[in-house]
Design a protein around this motif. Structure first.
Motif: not given
Length: 271
Positions: A25-37, A18-23
């Protein structure tokens, strides 16, 4: 410094992620989530993702696409068939943080690795998150510079209360009670405390064992009925012995001797 055109793909959710994602997004970097099905991966499926999604604050899983030429940074996950420009991880041999000791926990933890990529200094809370994720038992014993064990307990108990719906005081009491039970159950012959009946496991056992600073072996029944045996808080030789024992029995095993944990699925299920 990370390439600003990079796409970060994040593995399973936990406080550190969660903290990695917040960082990011704060840097305006593209951030997605690994998914299955079409659903965000769990810890069991994070290294066998078959796509990506974007999960918003509303917890809706929205389909997403990876741009073909964008540098890919995989954070505690795997996308078979996709080459990563960088890997941020500490779970498997060859990962940047796999062999990093507790005293250098920021370099070992995925959160610390991301902070270094972004050339940012860690906050006190980020230090707690990184140490707790990379080497929890050592952190509770004061082995991580800049990490106060009391503050770590408060942070982690607060998170456990949030996701479980329990009160903070109930969680703290549960952790302290589990620590006492681990001490009472310590078997000097085996050098560990054993809780092998999954129906009699204290709810805060793993956290309590880390707080007590003692190795613990325990079993749990997963929602799909699979029996899982885990070992936490041990030294490299003890972890390697646990892993070898289960491999010889034909079970699928995971773990990291340098970080003091391992687990085995009694039906050989996914790790």
């Amino acid at each position: 410094m990370i390439d600003k055109d990079s796409t970060f793909v994040l593995g399973a959710q936990d406080p550190e992620m969660r903290e990695i994602e917040r960082l990011l997004e704060d840097e305006k970097l593209v951030c997605l989530h690994a998914a299955r099905a079409g659903r965000r991966c769990s810890p069991q499926t994070a290294y066998a993702a078959d796509g990506v999604v974007k999960v918003g604050p509303d917890n809706v899983h929205r389909p997403a696409l990876l741009l073909p030429k964008a540098p890919l940074v995989l954070v505690e996950c795997g996308l078979p068939g996709r080459e990563a420009a960088l890997r941020v991880d500490h779970h498997h041999p060859g990962d940047p943080g796999y062999t990093v000791p507790p005293e250098d926990y920021l370099r070992g933890a995925s959160l610390g690795q991301v902070l270094m990529l972004l050339e940012r200094e860690p906050t006190e809370t980020q230090r707690l998150l990184a140490a707790g994720d990379h080497c929890l038992t050592a952190a509770y014993q004061g082995a991580c510079p800049g990490v106060d064990p009391g503050e770590l307990l408060f942070l982690r108990a607060s998170w456990r209360a949030k996701i479980s719906g329990r009160t903070l005081s109930d969680v703290v009491e549960g952790i302290l009670d589990a620590a006492q039970r681990v001490r009472r159950h310590h078997d000097s012959e085996f050098g560990e405390s054993r809780f092998l009946d999954p129906t009699e496991i204290p709810v805060d056992l793993a956290e309590g064992a880390a707080y007590a600073g003692m190795p613990v072996r325990y079993r749990a029944l997963l929602p799909d009925g699979v029996l899982k045996e885990m070992y936490k808080g041990g030294g490299p030789e003890s972890v390697e012995a646990f892993m070898a024992e289960h491999r010889e029995a034909g079970r699928r095993v995971y773990g990291n001797p340098y970080r003091g944990y391992a687990g085995a699925y009694w039906d050989g299920g996914a790790g």
